[in-house]
Write a protein that holds these residues in place. Structure first.
Motif, PDB file in Angstrom:
ATOM      1  N   VAL A   1      86.448 -53.828 112.085  1.00  0.00           N
ATOM      2  CA  VAL A   1      86.678 -52.986 113.275  1.00  0.00           C
ATOM      3  C   VAL A   1      88.004 -52.053 113.144  1.00  0.00           C
ATOM      4  O   VAL A   1      88.986 -52.651 112.690  1.00  0.00           O
ATOM      5  N   TRP A   2      87.531 -50.802 113.346  1.00  0.00           N
ATOM      6  CA  TRP A   2      88.775 -49.904 113.502  1.00  0.00           C
ATOM      7  C   TRP A   2      89.132 -49.710 114.925  1.00  0.00           C
ATOM      8  O   TRP A   2      88.228 -49.131 115.502  1.00  0.00           O
ATOM      9  N   PHE A   3      90.469 -49.874 115.377  1.00  0.00           N
ATOM     10  CA  PHE A   3      90.742 -49.673 116.915  1.00  0.00           C
ATOM     11  C   PHE A   3      91.555 -48.466 116.971  1.00  0.00           C
ATOM     12  O   PHE A   3      92.068 -47.837 116.242  1.00  0.00           O
ATOM     13  N   GLN A   4      91.167 -47.731 118.086  1.00  0.00           N
ATOM     14  CA  GLN A   4      92.164 -46.628 118.418  1.00  0.00           C
ATOM     15  C   GLN A   4      93.488 -46.859 118.454  1.00  0.00           C
ATOM     16  O   GLN A   4      94.010 -47.914 118.930  1.00  0.00           O
ATOM     17  N   PRO A   5      94.555 -45.927 118.182  1.00  0.00           N
ATOM     18  CA  PRO A   5      95.740 -46.057 118.278  1.00  0.00           C
ATOM     19  C   PRO A   5      96.424 -46.330 119.500  1.00  0.00           C
ATOM     20  O   PRO A   5      97.652 -46.707 119.543  1.00  0.00           O
ATOM     21  N   GLU A   6      95.878 -45.728 120.498  1.00  0.00           N
ATOM     22  CA  GLU A   6      96.525 -45.856 121.912  1.00  0.00           C
ATOM     23  C   GLU A   6      96.196 -47.275 122.490  1.00  0.00           C
ATOM     24  O   GLU A   6      96.587 -47.293 123.842  1.00  0.00           O
ATOM     25  N   ILE A   7      95.536 -47.988 121.924  1.00  0.00           N
ATOM     26  CA  ILE A   7      95.338 -49.289 122.661  1.00  0.00           C
ATOM     27  C   ILE A   7      96.685 -50.134 122.855  1.00  0.00           C
ATOM     28  O   ILE A   7      97.553 -50.013 121.978  1.00  0.00           O
ATOM     29  N   GLU A   8      96.803 -50.975 123.677  1.00  0.00           N
ATOM     30  CA  GLU A   8      97.987 -51.941 123.943  1.00  0.00           C
ATOM     31  C   GLU A   8      98.210 -52.830 122.905  1.00  0.00           C
ATOM     32  O   GLU A   8      99.312 -53.028 122.143  1.00  0.00           O
ATOM     33  N   SER A   9      97.094 -53.791 122.515  1.00  0.00           N
ATOM     34  CA  SER A   9      97.140 -54.911 121.809  1.00  0.00           C
ATOM     35  C   SER A   9      95.936 -55.015 121.009  1.00  0.00           C
ATOM     36  O   SER A   9      94.886 -55.075 121.501  1.00  0.00           O
ATOM     37  N   VAL A  10      96.269 -54.745 119.726  1.00  0.00           N
ATOM     38  CA  VAL A  10      95.112 -54.911 118.894  1.00  0.00           C
ATOM     39  C   VAL A  10      94.459 -56.357 118.767  1.00  0.00           C
ATOM     40  O   VAL A  10      93.257 -56.484 118.862  1.00  0.00           O
ATOM     41  N   GLU A  11      95.172 -57.310 118.742  1.00  0.00           N
ATOM     42  CA  GLU A  11      94.749 -58.743 118.653  1.00  0.00           C
ATOM     43  C   GLU A  11      93.976 -59.278 120.006  1.00  0.00           C
ATOM     44  O   GLU A  11      92.792 -59.748 120.003  1.00  0.00           O
ATOM     45  N   ALA A  12      94.406 -58.671 121.253  1.00  0.00           N
ATOM     46  CA  ALA A  12      93.473 -58.771 122.557  1.00  0.00           C
ATOM     47  C   ALA A  12      92.332 -57.937 122.409  1.00  0.00           C
ATOM     48  O   ALA A  12      91.418 -58.646 122.678  1.00  0.00           O
ATOM     49  N   SER A  13      92.310 -56.862 121.749  1.00  0.00           N
ATOM     50  CA  SER A  13      91.036 -55.951 122.137  1.00  0.00           C
ATOM     51  C   SER A  13      89.961 -56.784 120.732  1.00  0.00           C
ATOM     52  O   SER A  13      89.000 -56.821 121.046  1.00  0.00           O
ATOM     53  N   TRP A  14      90.583 -57.267 119.812  1.00  0.00           N
ATOM     54  CA  TRP A  14      89.785 -57.860 118.711  1.00  0.00           C
ATOM     55  C   TRP A  14      89.289 -59.315 119.154  1.00  0.00           C
ATOM     56  O   TRP A  14      88.027 -59.474 119.159  1.00  0.00           O
ATOM     57  N   LYS A  15      90.166 -59.960 120.068  1.00  0.00           N
ATOM     58  CA  LYS A  15      89.368 -61.038 120.505  1.00  0.00           C
ATOM     59  C   LYS A  15      88.548 -60.936 121.687  1.00  0.00           C
ATOM     60  O   LYS A  15      87.284 -61.445 121.604  1.00  0.00           O
ATOM     61  N   GLY A  16      88.623 -59.936 122.538  1.00  0.00           N
ATOM     62  CA  GLY A  16      87.633 -59.504 123.524  1.00  0.00           C
ATOM     63  C   GLY A  16      86.420 -59.041 122.849  1.00  0.00           C
ATOM     64  O   GLY A  16      85.136 -59.258 123.550  1.00  0.00           O
ATOM     65  N   PHE A  17      86.662 -58.025 122.081  1.00  0.00           N
ATOM     66  CA  PHE A  17      85.159 -57.686 121.413  1.00  0.00           C
ATOM     67  C   PHE A  17      84.611 -58.495 120.639  1.00  0.00           C
ATOM     68  O   PHE A  17      83.309 -58.628 120.594  1.00  0.00           O
ATOM     69  N   THR A  18      84.937 -59.409 119.794  1.00  0.00           N
ATOM     70  CA  THR A  18      84.166 -60.454 119.081  1.00  0.00           C
ATOM     71  C   THR A  18      83.464 -61.353 120.430  1.00  0.00           C
ATOM     72  O   THR A  18      82.170 -61.776 120.203  1.00  0.00           O
ATOM     73  N   ASN A  19      84.044 -61.632 121.539  1.00  0.00           N
ATOM     74  CA  ASN A  19      83.441 -62.517 122.314  1.00  0.00           C
ATOM     75  C   ASN A  19      82.347 -61.748 123.076  1.00  0.00           C
ATOM     76  O   ASN A  19      81.391 -62.407 123.386  1.00  0.00           O
ATOM     77  N   ALA A  20      82.648 -60.614 123.148  1.00  0.00           N
ATOM     78  CA  ALA A  20      81.620 -59.497 123.893  1.00  0.00           C
ATOM     79  C   ALA A  20      80.311 -59.583 122.821  1.00  0.00           C
ATOM     80  O   ALA A  20      79.098 -59.459 123.365  1.00  0.00           O
ATOM     81  N   LEU A  21      80.563 -59.289 121.382  1.00  0.00           N
ATOM     82  CA  LEU A  21      79.365 -59.341 120.844  1.00  0.00           C
ATOM     83  C   LEU A  21      78.688 -60.562 120.649  1.00  0.00           C
ATOM     84  O   LEU A  21      77.648 -60.483 120.345  1.00  0.00           O
ATOM     85  N   SER A  22      79.583 -61.759 120.610  1.00  0.00           N
ATOM     86  CA  SER A  22      79.080 -63.107 120.717  1.00  0.00           C
ATOM     87  C   SER A  22      77.862 -63.160 121.648  1.00  0.00           C
ATOM     88  O   SER A  22      76.735 -63.674 121.496  1.00  0.00           O
ATOM     89  N   GLY A  23      78.211 -62.647 122.973  1.00  0.00           N
ATOM     90  CA  GLY A  23      77.336 -62.855 124.050  1.00  0.00           C
ATOM     91  C   GLY A  23      76.191 -61.793 124.080  1.00  0.00           C
ATOM     92  O   GLY A  23      75.296 -62.179 124.479  1.00  0.00           O
ATOM     93  N   LEU A  24      76.290 -60.809 123.474  1.00  0.00           N
ATOM     94  CA  LEU A  24      75.464 -59.442 123.509  1.00  0.00           C
ATOM     95  C   LEU A  24      74.362 -60.048 122.360  1.00  0.00           C
ATOM     96  O   LEU A  24      73.140 -59.811 122.460  1.00  0.00           O
ATOM     97  N   LEU A  25      74.729 -60.421 121.212  1.00  0.00           N
ATOM     98  CA  LEU A  25      73.792 -60.923 120.288  1.00  0.00           C
ATOM     99  C   LEU A  25      73.364 -62.115 119.931  1.00  0.00           C
ATOM    100  O   LEU A  25      72.668 -62.759 119.090  1.00  0.00           O
ATOM    101  N   CYS A  26      73.913 -63.053 120.992  1.00  0.00           N
ATOM    102  CA  CYS A  26      73.634 -64.664 120.838  1.00  0.00           C
ATOM    103  C   CYS A  26      74.090 -65.172 119.628  1.00  0.00           C
ATOM    104  O   CYS A  26      73.331 -65.867 119.101  1.00  0.00           O
ATOM    105  N   ALA A  27      75.047 -64.598 119.099  1.00  0.00           N
ATOM    106  CA  ALA A  27      75.743 -65.287 117.896  1.00  0.00           C
ATOM    107  C   ALA A  27      76.790 -66.079 118.012  1.00  0.00           C
ATOM    108  O   ALA A  27      77.459 -66.146 119.383  1.00  0.00           O
ATOM    109  N   SER A  28      77.450 -66.739 117.020  1.00  0.00           N
ATOM    110  CA  SER A  28      78.793 -67.457 117.104  1.00  0.00           C
ATOM    111  C   SER A  28      79.806 -66.750 116.714  1.00  0.00           C
ATOM    112  O   SER A  28      80.745 -67.261 116.024  1.00  0.00           O
ATOM    113  N   LEU A  29      80.026 -65.381 117.086  1.00  0.00           N
ATOM    114  CA  LEU A  29      81.148 -64.614 116.712  1.00  0.00           C
ATOM    115  C   LEU A  29      82.257 -65.060 117.585  1.00  0.00           C
ATOM    116  O   LEU A  29      83.549 -64.629 117.108  1.00  0.00           O
TER     117      LEU A  29
END
Length: 523
Positions: A113-141
């Motif tokens: 994933v490439w993130f936008q430069p204006e986000i506050e925390s890349v680590e927080a967005s990365w963790k939230g995005f993986t959890n969201a994709l995990s629930g969306l695709l029923c995967a263990s991301l």
């Protein structure tokens, strides 16, 4: 009554105007393509492509969606995503037999994933995005954490229009153990404008897909520019299904094949929302048979294979072999990630050619692992001579894990992610562009020292036994009530003895009455 009719008519006018306005503003394009490519007489390579392009990025910011899936748009806005690429793969791609794939992917799940430069925390967005994709695709991301995440320097560059391409905004992770099943395909199909109801997507039969030799599911989002200044970039969501069928198992006739026989489904009709639907065979019918003459096989120019080395559970190593069959030099970029519990030493990296001559890599980037925080990361450039093979060796020591860090099936072992080799497409004659093509090796299964998991059970049983004996005796001594017993005192008869004596007396009285009755008659 008349006021109600006027109100309903006003609501109807508002709805019609809103629909016409939305229709006029909608600029989404949806295209679907099916590519059939037989690498040889026994296999069929089928690639399903579905592309949804929204030419107005501002409409998504205003929460207006036409054909672009709303769930993806919300994730992009919430977590500041500039570009992401997700693949979930079952099986291993055989380069020697099938050539280079259109969409290469390693075994398991891969996400970068490439993130936008204006986000506050890349680590927080990365963790939230993986959890969201995990629930969306029923995967263990959601199992992607710090110990699986790296930040490549050169290997995974943006494929779309990104303002800031600093490597600090990039995150990459791979789960080699993740499996692909039907519960991942179902939500993936719901993102298509027509779903699986019509169009080329109606051919996707989960049972037939999972019986193939290779199956890869792709979900890619990026920004595209149709103008030079790129003031208002368009966004594209590309979904793909790549599969390799064995014609000997799928069809009864040879040579030739039937698509409806292989997939056990037929096209239910065109997708009314598709701007373009193509099948890369100029045949108007849904079913067709094609004969292939000769036994020609596609030979790839660049191939990479890796395996484990070492004996025992203390020392080991990774061995890779890169082969160049072209008649020219090829420059490649190699990326390797190793889990933190395998202690890697950079001085053990040794690269030799087929004659045993030591080669020196260029632009070496090495980040040692932090215990329970990040894995080892190694990236370097190599120049492979024409028609030659180079060997890469890297040694490591196996570390010890606590018994809570082992998976439920600890004897299954852990995985080292696939080695990624990046090369320009024109160097391996895929296309004449400078786009980067990734080649993946096998995922390596490594075993670490496993503790005796029966020991906690034995300790628990022994401790419970000792505690029961000690506590039971102490409890009886402190809670039991003792009374003095006089041996001269007559014992009280129990209820049973009293009942037996009463019955004996009753029987004796009955017998006596029977003996007295004859005597009374004589008298």
């Amino acid at each position: 009554m008349r006021s109600a009719v006027v109100m309903l008519r006003s609501i109807w006018y508002i709805l019609v105007v809103t629909c016409l306005f939305n229709f006029g503003e909608a600029s989404d394009l949806y295209e679907e393509t099916l590519v059939l490519k037989p690498p040889n007489d026994d296999q069929l390579y089928a690639v399903f492509n579905f592309s949804t392009v929204s030419e107005d990025l501002k409409s998504l910011k205003n929460h207006h969606y036409s054909l672009f899936p709303r769930v993806i748009g919300e994730l992009i806005r919430k977590y500041g995503i500039a570009e992401f690429h997700l693949s979930m793969t079952q099986g291993l791609w055989r380069y020697e037999r099938w050539g280079h794939p259109y969409y290469p992917a390693p075994p398991g799940a891969q996400l970068w994933v490439w993130f936008q430069p204006e986000i506050e925390s890349v680590e927080a967005s990365w963790k939230g995005f993986t959890n969201a994709l995990s629930g969306l695709l029923c995967a263990s991301l959601n199992f992607i954490g710090k110990t699986e995440t790296v930040t490549p320097t050169l290997s995974f560059r943006p494929q779309g229009a990104i303002q800031d391409a600093s490597s600090s905004l990039l995150r990459y992770a791979v789960l080699s153990r993740e499996t692909l099943c039907t519960e991942n395909l179902t939500p993936w199909l719901k993102m298509l404008p027509c779903g699986s109801n019509s169009g080329i997507s109606s051919l996707l039969n989960p049972a037939a897909l999972h019986h193939s030799q290779y199956l890869s599911l792709g979900l890619n989002y990026k920004q595209k520019c149709f103008e030079k200044n790129c003031d208002n970039p368009a966004i594209q969501l590309h979904q793909s299904v790549s599969t390799m069928f064995d014609l000997r198992k799928s069809t009864s006739e040879k040579p030739g094949f039937s698509v409806s026989t292989i997939l056990n489904k037929k096209i239910k009709g065109p997708c009314p929302l598709a701007h373009r639907s193509d099948i890369r065979l100029s045949v108007p019918e849904v079913q067709w048979n094609i004969n292939f003459d000769g036994d020609e096989k596609t030979t790839p120019i660049l191939v990479v294979h890796c395996h484990l080395a070492g004996i025992g559970q203390q020392e080991g190593g990774v061995r890779c072999r890169l082969s160049n069959s072209a008649a020219r030099n090829i420059s490649v970029l190699v990326m390797q990630t190793v889990p933190w519990f395998l202690q890697v030493y950079l001085h053990t990296l040794q690269i030799t050619d087929q004659d045993g001559k030591i080669l020196l890599p260029k632009r070496v980037t090495f980040r040692p692992a932090k215990i329970r925080q990040s894995p080892h990361f190694l990236e370097y450039m190599l120049n492979i001579s024409p028609s030659s093979t180079i060997k890469i060796a890297l040694q490591f020591n196996r570390g010890f894990l606590t018994w809570t860090e082992h998976p439920p099936d600890a004897n299954h072992g852990f995985y080292i992610g696939s080695t990624v080799v990046s090369v320009r497409e024109k160097d391996i004659e895929i296309m004449g562009s400078d786009n980067v093509h990734h080649i993946y090796s096998e995922a390596l299964q490594v075993f670490v020292p496993v503790p005796d998991f029966s020991m906690p059970y034995n300790v628990i049983c022994l401790a419970c036994t000792v505690l029961a004996i000690a506590f039971g005796s102490l409890h009886n001594l402190t809670t039991r009530r003792y009374q003095a017993f006089d041996s001269d005192e007559p014992k009280a008869e129990s209820f049973v003895n009293k009942l037996m004596s009463f019955l004996k007396k009753l029987i004796g009285l009955v017998k006596r009455d029977k003996l007295i009755e004859p005597g009374n008659k004589d008298s």
